[in-house]
Design a protein around this motif. Structure first.
Motif, short mmCIF file in Angstrom:
data_model
loop_
_atom_site.label_atom_id
_atom_site.label_comp_id
_atom_site.label_asym_id
_atom_site.label_seq_id
_atom_site.Cartn_x
_atom_site.Cartn_y
_atom_site.Cartn_z
N ALA A 57 0.83 -1.22 0.00
CA ALA A 57 0.00 0.00 0.00
C ALA A 57 0.86 1.26 0.00
O ALA A 57 0.50 2.28 -0.58
CB ALA A 57 -0.93 0.00 1.21
N LYS A 58 2.02 1.21 0.68
CA LYS A 58 2.88 2.39 0.79
C LYS A 58 3.93 2.49 -0.31
O LYS A 58 4.66 3.48 -0.35
CB LYS A 58 3.65 2.33 2.13
N LYS A 151 7.05 10.38 0.98
CA LYS A 151 6.29 11.62 1.20
C LYS A 151 6.30 12.02 2.69
O LYS A 151 6.62 11.20 3.55
CB LYS A 151 4.84 11.42 0.73
N PRO A 152 5.91 13.27 3.00
CA PRO A 152 5.81 13.65 4.41
C PRO A 152 4.76 12.80 5.13
O PRO A 152 3.73 12.46 4.53
CB PRO A 152 5.36 15.12 4.35
N SER A 153 5.02 12.48 6.38
CA SER A 153 4.06 11.66 7.14
C SER A 153 2.77 12.44 7.36
O SER A 153 2.79 13.65 7.53
CB SER A 153 4.66 11.28 8.49
N PRO A 154 1.63 11.73 7.39
CA PRO A 154 0.35 12.42 7.62
C PRO A 154 0.11 12.66 9.11
O PRO A 154 0.38 11.80 9.94
CB PRO A 154 -0.68 11.44 7.06
N MET A 161 -5.86 10.34 3.60
CA MET A 161 -6.70 10.06 2.43
C MET A 161 -6.02 10.52 1.14
O MET A 161 -6.15 9.86 0.10
CB MET A 161 -8.07 10.74 2.58
N GLU A 162 -5.30 11.64 1.21
CA GLU A 162 -4.60 12.16 0.03
C GLU A 162 -3.70 11.08 -0.57
O GLU A 162 -3.62 10.91 -1.78
CB GLU A 162 -3.77 13.37 0.46
N ASP A 163 -3.01 10.31 0.29
CA ASP A 163 -2.08 9.28 -0.19
C ASP A 163 -2.74 7.91 -0.32
O ASP A 163 -2.35 7.11 -1.18
CB ASP A 163 -0.90 9.13 0.79
N LYS A 165 -6.28 6.83 -0.13
CA LYS A 165 -7.65 6.56 -0.54
C LYS A 165 -7.66 5.49 -1.63
O LYS A 165 -6.92 5.61 -2.62
CB LYS A 165 -8.31 7.85 -1.06
N GLY A 166 -8.44 4.46 -1.42
CA GLY A 166 -8.53 3.38 -2.41
C GLY A 166 -7.44 2.32 -2.26
O GLY A 166 -7.47 1.30 -2.94
N ARG A 167 -6.45 2.55 -1.39
CA ARG A 167 -5.35 1.59 -1.22
C ARG A 167 -5.44 0.82 0.09
O ARG A 167 -4.72 -0.15 0.29
CB ARG A 167 -4.00 2.34 -1.24
N ILE A 168 -6.29 1.32 1.03
CA ILE A 168 -6.41 0.67 2.35
C ILE A 168 -7.88 0.49 2.70
O ILE A 168 -8.75 1.11 2.09
CB ILE A 168 -5.69 1.49 3.44
#
Ligand code: AMP
Ligand code: MG
Length: 346
Positions: A57-58, A151-154, A161-163, A165-168
């Motif tokens: 996912a990441k 990317k920067p951690s949320p 969700m920006e990173d 959404k749809g992957r988890i």
């Protein structure tokens, strides 16, 4: 995949909502959840198949190990062996909290969780939602930060969700993370303790318990900043980051000069300033990270501001450095990495 969005009360999370997420973890799925450091992307730490899903996912490299989260000290014996006496002193003082400790791993922890290592990283988060999720899942939860790799951690659910959404499978929205930078990673498996990553628990706090503690640096004092390399990209927004360090008056002068140079080239410049210097700049896109004398105000905003610059369409971020004391050490570690070590001393 549809990502379920679960909004909870961050101080008194509704148990039925957290149970929905816990069911997903039990079934081997992925749930992003709030902690006091940053949002984590959680899965059952004891199941190889679940851990594999996190890397996928990441887009995370398979050799980058995951931190395992527990909610009671007794769970540690399931995960680690030969726990040194010093560890219990640290646990007493800093758990629950932003301190991750590296131990020898037990047979029960799959190598997928530890990135192939014989050691395991363990932490007890200080966040009501995270604690309840672990308890209701009935298993330790492996959770790196819930961002796409690099990317920067949320630090809030919208950034997750920006990173993701749809992957988890789900994200639990439990407000904004207090620290905003990740946990301190402390290795206790060698002859002397070493900070592998500065974070929420400061070097000074650890030294009160351990005596002098070494901080592992990717780049040595006085060494020339290395050229940006993919290998070092971490915590990076889309925009290119330059970090200016040294006397604050000189920093401001340098940043003004650099801003003009980049603007002449037609690039859109953003300045990451502080409360004390915000008014010095005439540029259009200046954001204050927080108070130079209170690094928690800066750490808690840092990653969300880097993401905000991206949403503003900024090409170049010019960031002020802060003193590397207390939480300032973790802030500067993240800024150096975000810049790919493009550090400009004044
Ligand atoms: P993240 O939670 O995404 O910030 O990543 C976890 C951090 O903990 C990474 O920097 C890992 O390299 C580090 N980590 C996790 N497990 C270990 C371990 N067994 N040994 C050394 N570092 C670890
Ligand atoms: Mg991370």
């Amino acid at each position: 995949m549809e990502t379920l969005y679960i909004k909870v009360d961050e101080n008194n999370p509704e148990i039925e909502k957290v149970r929905l997420a816990a069911e997903i973890i039990k079934r081997g799925g992925l749930v992003a959840f709030p902690t006091e450091t940053v949002y984590g992307l959680g899965a059952n730490a004891l199941e190889e198949e679940s851990a594999i899903k996190i890397y996928r996912a990441k887009n995370r490299p398979q050799d980058n190990p995951l931190i395992v989260h527990i909610q009671e000290v007794k769970e540690l014996s399931l995960l680690a062996k030969n726990v040194p006496a010093k560890a219990y002193e640290l646990i007493e003082k800093f758990w629950p909290g932003p301190l991750t400790i590296i131990f020898e791993k037990s047979e029960r922890v799959p190598y997928k969780t530890t990135g192939g290592l014989d050691t395991v990283a363990v932490r007890m988060p200080d966040h009501a939602v995270a604690r309840l999720l672990i308890r209701e899942s009935g298993v330790p939860i492996a959770a790196p930060s819930a961002n796409l790799s690099g990317k920067p951690s949320p630090t809030n659910a919208q950034d997750v969700m920006e990173d993701m959404k749809g992957r988890i499978d789900a994200v639990i929205d439990g407000g904004h993370s207090k620290f905003g930078v990740e946990s301190t990673v402390l290795d206790l498996t060698g002859s002397a303790p070493v900070i592998l990553r500065p974070g929420g628990v400061t070097r000074e706090e650890l030294e009160e318990v351990l005596g002098q503690v070494h901080v592992e640096e990717n780049i040595k004092e006085g060494e020339k900043p290395r050229s940006p390399g993919l290998k070092y990209r971490h915590y990076s927004p889309r925009a290119e980051v330059f970090l200016v360090v040294g006397d604050i008056k000189e920093q401001v002068k340098k940043i003004k000069e650099l801003a003009l140079d980049f603007e002449k080239k037609g690039l859109k410049v953003g300045i990451l300033a502080t409360a004390q210097t915000r008014g010095e700049y005439r540029q259009e896109n200046v954001l204050s990270a927080g108070d130079r004398d209170a690094p928690l105000t800066i750490s808690s905003n840092l990653f969300s501001l880097l993401r905000k610059f991206d949403r503003m369409g900024i090409d170049i971020i010019l960031a002020e450095g802060i003193p590397e004391r207390g939480l300032g050490l973790a802030v500067m570690n993240r800024l150096k990495r975000a810049s790919g070590y493009k550090i400009i001393p004044v």
